[in-house]
Design a protein around this motif. Structure first.
Motif, PDB file in Angstrom:
ATOM      1  N   ALA A 352       0.841  -1.199   0.000  1.00  0.00           N
ATOM      2  CA  ALA A 352       0.000   0.000   0.000  1.00  0.00           C
ATOM      3  C   ALA A 352       0.876   1.249   0.000  1.00  0.00           C
ATOM      4  CB  ALA A 352      -0.914  -0.021   1.225  1.00  0.00           C
ATOM      5  N   GLU A 353       1.960   1.214   0.763  1.00  0.00           N
ATOM      6  CA  GLU A 353       2.861   2.366   0.818  1.00  0.00           C
ATOM      7  C   GLU A 353       3.465   2.652  -0.553  1.00  0.00           C
ATOM      8  OE1 GLU A 353       6.562   1.677   2.760  1.00  0.00           O
ATOM      9  OE2 GLU A 353       7.050   3.809   2.938  1.00  0.00           O
ATOM     10  N   GLN A 354       3.882   1.581  -1.233  1.00  0.00           N
ATOM     11  CA  GLN A 354       4.458   1.765  -2.575  1.00  0.00           C
ATOM     12  C   GLN A 354       3.423   2.329  -3.539  1.00  0.00           C
ATOM     13  OE1 GLN A 354       5.925  -2.276  -3.048  1.00  0.00           O
ATOM     14  NE2 GLN A 354       8.045  -1.620  -2.697  1.00  0.00           N
ATOM     15  N   MET A 355       2.204   1.821  -3.452  1.00  0.00           N
ATOM     16  CA  MET A 355       1.157   2.340  -4.346  1.00  0.00           C
ATOM     17  C   MET A 355       0.918   3.822  -4.078  1.00  0.00           C
ATOM     18  SD  MET A 355      -1.747  -0.642  -4.663  1.00  0.00           S
ATOM     19  CE  MET A 355      -1.460  -2.000  -3.566  1.00  0.00           C
ATOM     20  N   ASP A 356       0.916   4.191  -2.801  1.00  0.00           N
ATOM     21  CA  ASP A 356       0.711   5.604  -2.464  1.00  0.00           C
ATOM     22  C   ASP A 356       1.828   6.481  -3.032  1.00  0.00           C
ATOM     23  OD1 ASP A 356      -1.735   5.567  -1.160  1.00  0.00           O
ATOM     24  OD2 ASP A 356      -0.847   5.060   0.789  1.00  0.00           O
ATOM     25  N   VAL A 357       3.064   5.982  -2.942  1.00  0.00           N
ATOM     26  CA  VAL A 357       4.189   6.770  -3.454  1.00  0.00           C
ATOM     27  C   VAL A 357       4.077   6.943  -4.966  1.00  0.00           C
ATOM     28  CG1 VAL A 357       6.687   6.708  -3.867  1.00  0.00           C
ATOM     29  CG2 VAL A 357       5.788   6.286  -1.567  1.00  0.00           C
ATOM     30  N   VAL A 358       3.733   5.861  -5.666  1.00  0.00           N
ATOM     31  CA  VAL A 358       3.585   5.957  -7.122  1.00  0.00           C
ATOM     32  C   VAL A 358       2.454   6.928  -7.468  1.00  0.00           C
ATOM     33  CG1 VAL A 358       3.019   4.680  -9.226  1.00  0.00           C
ATOM     34  CG2 VAL A 358       4.557   3.664  -7.531  1.00  0.00           C
ATOM     35  N   ALA A 359       1.372   6.863  -6.709  1.00  0.00           N
ATOM     36  CA  ALA A 359       0.245   7.776  -6.955  1.00  0.00           C
ATOM     37  C   ALA A 359       0.695   9.227  -6.760  1.00  0.00           C
ATOM     38  CB  ALA A 359      -0.916   7.434  -6.027  1.00  0.00           C
ATOM     39  N   ASP A 360       1.444   9.472  -5.689  1.00  0.00           N
ATOM     40  CA  ASP A 360       1.926  10.835  -5.431  1.00  0.00           C
ATOM     41  C   ASP A 360       2.827  11.328  -6.569  1.00  0.00           C
ATOM     42  OD1 ASP A 360       0.573  10.778  -3.071  1.00  0.00           O
ATOM     43  OD2 ASP A 360       2.351  10.460  -1.795  1.00  0.00           O
ATOM     44  N   LEU A 361       3.715  10.440  -7.024  1.00  0.00           N
ATOM     45  CA  LEU A 361       4.626  10.839  -8.104  1.00  0.00           C
ATOM     46  C   LEU A 361       3.861  11.138  -9.385  1.00  0.00           C
ATOM     47  CD1 LEU A 361       7.564   8.302  -7.493  1.00  0.00           C
ATOM     48  CD2 LEU A 361       7.595  10.788  -7.105  1.00  0.00           C
ATOM     49  N   ALA A 362       2.852  10.313  -9.663  1.00  0.00           N
ATOM     50  CA  ALA A 362       2.056  10.539 -10.873  1.00  0.00           C
ATOM     51  C   ALA A 362       1.349  11.886 -10.792  1.00  0.00           C
ATOM     52  CB  ALA A 362       1.040   9.415 -11.047  1.00  0.00           C
ATOM     53  N   GLU A 363       0.861  12.190  -9.600  1.00  0.00           N
ATOM     54  CA  GLU A 363       0.124  13.429  -9.435  1.00  0.00           C
ATOM     55  C   GLU A 363       1.062  14.635  -9.540  1.00  0.00           C
ATOM     56  OE1 GLU A 363      -3.622  14.195  -6.680  1.00  0.00           O
ATOM     57  OE2 GLU A 363      -1.747  14.082  -5.545  1.00  0.00           O
ATOM     58  N   ARG A 364       2.210  14.497  -8.913  1.00  0.00           N
ATOM     59  CA  ARG A 364       3.122  15.636  -8.843  1.00  0.00           C
ATOM     60  C   ARG A 364       3.920  15.829 -10.126  1.00  0.00           C
ATOM     61  NH1 ARG A 364       7.989  16.294  -4.664  1.00  0.00           N
ATOM     62  NH2 ARG A 364       8.729  18.320  -5.397  1.00  0.00           N
ATOM     63  N   PHE A 365       4.362  14.708 -10.721  1.00  0.00           N
ATOM     64  CA  PHE A 365       5.279  14.830 -11.866  1.00  0.00           C
ATOM     65  C   PHE A 365       4.732  14.218 -13.157  1.00  0.00           C
ATOM     66  CE2 PHE A 365       8.234  14.409  -8.156  1.00  0.00           C
ATOM     67  CZ  PHE A 365       8.825  15.657  -8.233  1.00  0.00           C
ATOM     68  N   GLY A 366       3.651  13.467 -13.069  1.00  0.00           N
ATOM     69  CA  GLY A 366       3.332  12.607 -14.209  1.00  0.00           C
ATOM     70  C   GLY A 366       1.943  12.730 -14.797  1.00  0.00           C
ATOM     71  N   GLN A 367       1.365  13.941 -14.770  1.00  0.00           N
ATOM     72  CA  GLN A 367       0.064  14.167 -15.401  1.00  0.00           C
ATOM     73  C   GLN A 367      -1.010  13.200 -14.890  1.00  0.00           C
ATOM     74  OE1 GLN A 367       0.140  14.830 -19.566  1.00  0.00           O
ATOM     75  NE2 GLN A 367       1.954  16.106 -19.482  1.00  0.00           N
ATOM     76  N   ASP A 368      -0.853  12.750 -13.661  1.00  0.00           N
ATOM     77  CA  ASP A 368      -1.885  11.947 -13.007  1.00  0.00           C
ATOM     78  C   ASP A 368      -2.162  10.637 -13.741  1.00  0.00           C
ATOM     79  OD1 ASP A 368      -3.569  11.604 -10.878  1.00  0.00           O
ATOM     80  OD2 ASP A 368      -5.290  12.555 -11.849  1.00  0.00           O
ATOM     81  N   ASP A 369      -1.129  10.106 -14.367  1.00  0.00           N
ATOM     82  CA  ASP A 369      -1.324   8.955 -15.244  1.00  0.00           C
ATOM     83  C   ASP A 369      -0.400   7.814 -14.827  1.00  0.00           C
ATOM     84  OD1 ASP A 369      -2.086   7.371 -17.366  1.00  0.00           O
ATOM     85  OD2 ASP A 369      -1.765   8.922 -18.881  1.00  0.00           O
ATOM     86  N   ILE A 370      -0.978   6.634 -14.629  1.00  0.00           N
ATOM     87  CA  ILE A 370      -0.205   5.444 -14.242  1.00  0.00           C
ATOM     88  C   ILE A 370      -0.687   4.280 -15.101  1.00  0.00           C
ATOM     89  CG2 ILE A 370       0.352   3.834 -12.354  1.00  0.00           C
ATOM     90  CD1 ILE A 370      -1.078   6.507 -10.767  1.00  0.00           C
ATOM     91  N   ARG A 371       0.252   3.451 -15.514  1.00  0.00           N
ATOM     92  CA  ARG A 371      -0.123   2.276 -16.303  1.00  0.00           C
ATOM     93  C   ARG A 371       0.390   1.011 -15.631  1.00  0.00           C
ATOM     94  NH1 ARG A 371      -0.537   4.762 -21.357  1.00  0.00           N
ATOM     95  NH2 ARG A 371      -1.275   6.868 -20.864  1.00  0.00           N
ATOM     96  N   VAL A 372      -0.289  -0.082 -15.954  1.00  0.00           N
ATOM     97  CA  VAL A 372       0.152  -1.399 -15.514  1.00  0.00           C
ATOM     98  C   VAL A 372       0.549  -2.161 -16.773  1.00  0.00           C
ATOM     99  CG1 VAL A 372      -0.483  -3.483 -14.256  1.00  0.00           C
ATOM    100  CG2 VAL A 372      -1.582  -1.301 -13.689  1.00  0.00           C
ATOM    101  N   THR A 373       1.697  -2.824 -16.739  1.00  0.00           N
ATOM    102  CA  THR A 373       2.110  -3.583 -17.915  1.00  0.00           C
ATOM    103  C   THR A 373       1.715  -5.045 -17.758  1.00  0.00           C
ATOM    104  OG1 THR A 373       4.268  -4.422 -17.207  1.00  0.00           O
ATOM    105  CG2 THR A 373       4.171  -2.117 -17.951  1.00  0.00           C
ATOM    106  N   HIS A 374       1.614  -5.742 -18.871  1.00  0.00           N
ATOM    107  CA  HIS A 374       1.291  -7.173 -18.760  1.00  0.00           C
ATOM    108  C   HIS A 374       2.488  -7.951 -18.224  1.00  0.00           C
ATOM    109  CE1 HIS A 374       3.438  -8.112 -22.532  1.00  0.00           C
ATOM    110  NE2 HIS A 374       3.391  -9.353 -22.117  1.00  0.00           N
TER     111      HIS A 374
END
Lengths: 551, 166, 118
Positions: A352-374
């Motif tokens: 959960a902590e890692q997901m939160d960090v990725v979410a924060d980074l997407a919001e702050r630096f990444g146009q609020d966009d996250i993808r999951v790869t196969h």
């Protein structure tokens, strides 16, 4: 990204209410388990070894930070604080209580998410290129078509009880990051000579007990005829796919039995009759296209001094850039892959902590966009080069800085016997042992691209058939054994791997992979990947080395 | 006798079933009958000539195309669900309504459960013999569960994209 | 020797039959050396659809003086997953240690066609 409107939201709310009622009837004893099981599966709820497992749909692997934070929160509140990203770009929560699931579905719906059709014999989550909207290679943004297919397939009245599950992948780039050729339908966006957009349609790929690479049944389908053509394919399959044997029920078996040409003929005949009524109006495609437009890119110089300076001064950052950072269509931007394959960790798991960090980074630096790869990793598709050092540092601080994308330790593994009720053998710990052998990052980089894929049973959720090195767990009189295959690929050069030899016991698998890598390093010629060397030499030198000490 | 629920003018109601389902090894009953496709092909003309109404039961493995020329004379097509998981009858119903413009009754028989009633109505079924004891109210709720649908089907219900255009 | 296991309906928890109720610890399970008695318990377990899902008997093997499930699959169910220490194994103690150390003689549970169980 696509924003749900009131209609989309009301459909999710209705679905959630329906499931709440069904769970209530089951707990009250008004539904038997046999009656309830298909209903819960249609909402992605399995009963696994230790608990229920909820498979949350991540349509075409696309998330915003609000959604990822919600997944993190759900995993903390209703699970043990982590989730497992799958080869279908979904998220599995492995410790779920049945009684909690109606509330969980409501929470998901509150952020425009659901678990609809993540199981059952219906059209599943559509796989799309995780670099969509970010790579310069693509002809069109495949998410537009994937979202249109999501809507079309959701609660489809005619195609919700197919002979077997049905998976569609779409890619718009020559480099295939979706494994399109091993899906029931693979769509590749193409342009005709006159510039018109359309799809190459591949059908009948798949893994499982009988793997096939899909056959092209139409070289060019005009884009505006997609949905009538899909209807024709699904209708031929729904009527003629086998229903007498679960192992022969996938469309690949029908296509193989009829031959691709005859299957194509039947589809075309049906398509003629379906006509254009079944196609989606251009206006609706335009509406969806509008929802994906945007991406407020700044005009940046192609070279970033901050980025170059960090690369020159920090070895770890330079290594991360070499392996995890990919070119973006806009100058001054990059695509960042986040490896969920930390050495010794469980492939695809994120806390959960890692997901939160990725979410924060997407919001702050990444146009609020996250993808999951196969391949069970995450992607921040739009990061400014200037921001890359900060993003890397934040990722590394929570164990997400592993610089191994595409390398031997970037292993796909299904949950296997540690969690899954279907598995015959463990997959996770085999992946951990292999990754630990290649913990030396210099050595892993020297080996280069090498895709190791592990499945705990023949259902092949770990895509072993298309691993450069594929590993399949089998149950040999109650003991865990593993069959190795070589030379598979799930990319544009798709191929099914070839068996190496007799199955190996659990203890010998990591060592055998090590041996295979040593043979490759010995045999390789300039610039060859493991796969290229194998294709040149064949299985013989590899087989000889692995079984040399077996008497 | 299974409960027979008929949908007319958008409303479901328990109704008296005028038809007798006749198995292949049974003698033809008096009055209106539903017979198998095989039997219809052999005896249909005679049964119809007797002035009664005739329905045909089509198994999920059989093609409704076989009835194409006879549809105007057939009062009921009973599409069988050997198991609810067998989804072929949805396609059969959709073809009857959309491709052949069939106006008679399309009845769901066999493993007919309330959870599937919404899909059935959408593909063109208008009569049900529920196998799970579902009442009219249960089926109504299932049919009206979703305020919107995403795709076109035989029921001609406006899909979400058409609603959005308004 | 056999024991009766299932997953609890409401939360999916792995449970064992202690002769009178479903319990979470394998160490508390009732062990059956009489086949007829075991089958009677299984029949009783299968008749509790509001309490548990899919009750079935598992074979046991003696390990360090205690009994352990014969198959890896059932050991993992009794202990939790091997990749993370957050299943039933967190409780620790002699019974858990015996399960962890159980080795050899692992055999399939005899439950074939697992795919159909989905």
């Amino acid at each position: 990204m696509y924003r749900y409107d009131t209609l989309d939201r009301e459909i999710l709310a209705d679905r959630s209410a329906e499931f709440r009622e069904q769970v209530g009837r089951r707990l009250a004893g008004d539904l038997t388990e046999d009656q309830f099981k298909p209903l819960r599966l249609m909402n992605g709820l399995y009963l696994q070894l230790h608990a229920y497992m909820l498979r949350v749909a991540i349509p075409y692997g696309s998330l915003n930070s609000t959604q990822l934070r919600k997944l993190a929160w759900l995993s903390k509140t209703y699970d043990k604080g982590y989730g497992h990203f799958t080869t279908r770009q979904n998220l599995q929560l492995h410790w779920i209580k049945l009684a909690d699931t109606p509330d969980i579905l409501d929470h998901l719906a509150s952020v425009d998410m659901h678990a609809i059709q993540t199981s059952g014999n219906c059209i599943r989550n559509v796989t799309a290129d995780p670099y969509a909207g970010a790579t310069a290679e693509e002809i069109d943004d495949p998410r537009i078509w994937a979202e249109a297919m999501r809507q079309w397939s959701t609660l489809h009245p005619e195609f919700s009880f197919l002979p077997r599950k049905f998976k569609i992948a779409i890619t718009a780039a020559p480099k295939d990051r979706t494994a399109a050729k091993v899906h029931d339908i693979g769509l590749a966006v193409k342009r005709a000579r006159d510039g018109a957009m359309g799809f190459e349609v591949m059908v009948g790929g798949g893994m499982g007990r009988t793997p096939y690479v899909g056959s092209t049944i139409r070289e060019f389908l005009p884009a505006n005829r997609l949905f009538s053509y899909l209807e024709a394919i699904l209708r031929v399959y729904n009527r003629h796919g086998r229903r007498d044997n679960i192992y022969k029920a996938r469309i690949k078996i029908l296509v193989a039995a009829l031959g691709a040409e005859e299957f194509a003929r039947q589809v075309e005949a049906e398509w003629d009759k379906v006509g254009t009524d079944a196609d989606l109006p251009d206006l609706e495609i335009a509406r969806i296209r509008g929802a994906f437009a945007g991406g407020a890119f700044e005009t940046l110089p192609p070279r970033s001094e901050a980025f170059e300076a960090a690369k020159a001064s920090q070895l770890a950052f330079a290594r991360f850039v070499r392996n995890n950072v990919k070119p973006h269509k806009k100058p001054g931007y990059a695509i960042v892959e986040i490896s969920l394959k930390g050495i010794g960790e469980t492939p695809g798991d994120a806390t959960a902590e890692q997901m939160d960090v990725v979410a924060d980074l997407a919001e702050r630096f990444g146009q609020d966009d996250i993808r999951v790869t196969h391949e069970q990793n995450l992607v921040l598709p739009h990061i400014r080069l200037d921001d890359l050092p900060a993003v890397h540092a934040a990722l590394a601080a929570v164990g997400l800085g592993t610089p191994n994308i595409g390398l031997v330790s970037d292993i796909i593994a299904c949950p296997g016997l540690d969690y899954c009720a279907l598995a015959n053998a463990r997959a996770i710990s085999v992946a951990q042992h292999i990754a630990e052998r290649f913990a030396d990052a210099d050595r892993a980089e020297n080996v280069g691209e090498l895709k190791v894929k592990i499945s705990g049973c023949i259902n092949a959720c770990g895509h072993h058939h298309v691993g450069h090195i594929g590993i399949l767990g089998v149950d040999k009189k109650g003991e865990e054994y593993y069959q190795l295959t070589l030379g598979g690929s799930g990319a544009e050069d798709a191929a099914v791997g070839q068996a190496l030899g007799p199955a190996l016991p659990y203890e010998r698998v990591a060592e055998a992979v090590d041996t295979l890598v040593e043979v490759y390093l010995r045999e390789r010629k300039d610039g060859e990947r493991f796969l290229d060397t194998f294709r040149r030499t064949g299985v013989a030198p590899f087989k000889e080395a692995v079984y040399a000490d077996v008497h | 006798m299974p409960t027979y629920i008929k949908r007319a003018d958008g409303k479901l109601a328990v109704a008296e079933d005028a038809f007798t389902a006749v198995a292949d090894d049974q003698d033809i009953a008096p009055g209106d009958v539903i017979v198998s496709l095989t039997r219809f092909e052999a005896e249909g003309d005679r049964l119809l000539a007797e002035g009664r109404q005739v329905g045909v039961r089509v198994e999920s493995s059989e093609d409704v195309e076989a009835l194409a020329y006879d549809l105007p004379r057939i009062a009921v097509v009973a599409l069988a669900f050997p198991k609810f998981r067998d989804g072929r009858a949805y396609t059969s119903a959709a073809l009857l309504r959309e491709r052949y413009g069939y106006k008679g009754e399309v009845r769901a028989v066999g493993d007919v459960l309330r959870e599937q009633a919404g899909f059935m109505v959408r593909t063109g079924f208008d009569a049900f013999e529920p196998a799970d004891g579902a009442t009219v109210e249960d089926l109504e709720r299932a049919i009206h569960r979703y305020r919107h649908v995403y795709q076109r089907s035989a029921d001609r219900r406006a899909p979400a994209f058409a609603e959005r255009e308004v | 020797m056999k024991a009766l296991t299932a997953n609890r309906l409401v939360d999916g928890e792995v449970v064992f039959w202690d002769g009178g109720r479903w319990v979470e610890r394998f160490a508390d399970a009732k062990l059956y050396d009489d086949a007829a008695e075991a089958e009677a318990a299984e029949a009783h377990g299968k008749n509790q659809p509001k309490a548990v899902v899919d009750a079935y008997l598992i074979d046991l093997v003696e390990s360090e003086g205690l009994w352990a499930p014969l198959s890896y699959r059932e050991r993992i169910r009794a202990l939790g997953p091997t990749n993370l220490n957050h299943g039933k194994q967190t409780e620790g103690g002699a019974a858990i240690a015996a399960l962890k150390h159980a080795h050899g003689a692992a055999r399939s549970t005899g439950r074939v066609d697992l795919i159909r169980r989905k």
